[in-house]
Write an enzyme that holds these catalytic residues in place. Structure first.
Site, PDB file in Angstrom:
ATOM      1  N   VAL A  59       0.889  -1.386   0.197  1.00  0.00           N
ATOM      2  CA  VAL A  59       0.036  -0.054  -0.269  1.00  0.00           C
ATOM      3  C   VAL A  59       1.006   1.305  -0.023  1.00  0.00           C
ATOM      4  O   VAL A  59       0.574   2.430  -0.741  1.00  0.00           O
ATOM      5  CB  VAL A  59      -0.691  -0.077   1.309  1.00  0.00           C
ATOM      6  CG1 VAL A  59      -1.626   1.115   1.187  1.00  0.00           C
ATOM      7  CG2 VAL A  59      -1.827  -1.296   1.184  1.00  0.00           C
ATOM      8  N   CYS A  60       1.977   1.224   0.696  1.00  0.00           N
ATOM      9  CA  CYS A  60       2.868   2.324   0.647  1.00  0.00           C
ATOM     10  C   CYS A  60       3.276   2.587  -0.555  1.00  0.00           C
ATOM     11  O   CYS A  60       3.538   3.658  -1.164  1.00  0.00           O
ATOM     12  CB  CYS A  60       3.997   2.158   1.914  1.00  0.00           C
ATOM     13  SG  CYS A  60       3.473   1.887   3.369  1.00  0.00           S
ATOM     14  N   ALA A  61       3.788   1.487  -1.373  1.00  0.00           N
ATOM     15  CA  ALA A  61       4.441   1.870  -2.565  1.00  0.00           C
ATOM     16  C   ALA A  61       3.450   2.370  -3.632  1.00  0.00           C
ATOM     17  O   ALA A  61       3.500   2.927  -4.596  1.00  0.00           O
ATOM     18  CB  ALA A  61       5.319   0.452  -3.147  1.00  0.00           C
TER      19      ALA A  61
END
Length: 166
Positions: A59-61
């Protein structure tokens, strides 16, 4: 403090995000070349702060990719992707992904960004890392959007974050 979710469990943060209308706290973060960057380095530009736990999670990427894509059409706007990842990991990611419209900054040295912006998680599996949040500033460093994402596994609301800049 804010209470968010991680894997269905409650996690608390060190404080609360700056509110709309607040002047954003200054920071001292580390760039990929290991230089120091302060909020004042971006004075005169609008700033989107994409804050997250680690570039090495899905999700961060995804949030970095999406803000990179959406940043291309924003005038006088800098997108800062902020985590506690080492600058080497951030550099590897943007190089592998050919990302060039965002600036990755690290809070690994002293963690003061996480404390001052209220995003440091104080318990749970990711304790010490940043929660997922977005803070948008105008050219004068005033907060014009602030979102603490309620669940670490969710993406931020990109449209709401970018709407004040359109």
């Amino acid at each position: 403090m804010a209470t968010i979710k991680l894997g269905g469990n409650n996690v608390e943060t060190a404080g609360n995000l700056p509110k709309v209308g607040d002047t954003a706290p200054d920071f001292n973060l580390t760039a990929q070349d290991l230089s120091s960057k302060k909020l004042s380095d971006y004075k005169g530009s609008r700033v989107v702060m994409n804050i997250f736990p680690s570039i090495d999670t899905n999700v961060c990427a995804t949030s970095v990719r999406k803000f990179n894509e959406k940043a291309t059409g924003l005038k006088n706007t800098k997108v800062l992707c902020i985590s506690k990842d080492l600058p080497f990991a951030q550099k590897r990611f943007v190089s592998d992904e050919e990302i060039n419209n965002v600036t990755n900054l690290s809070d690994y040295r002293d963690g003061n960004f996480g404390k001052n912006y209220g995003v440091e998680m104080t318990n749970g599996a990711l304790q010490g890392l940043h929660s997922r949040a977005v803070v948008v500033l105008d050219e004068n460093g005033k907060v014009i959007h602030s979102q603490q994402v309620p669940d670490i596994g969710e993406e931020p609301d990109y449209l709401s974050a970018l709407k004040p800049l359109l």
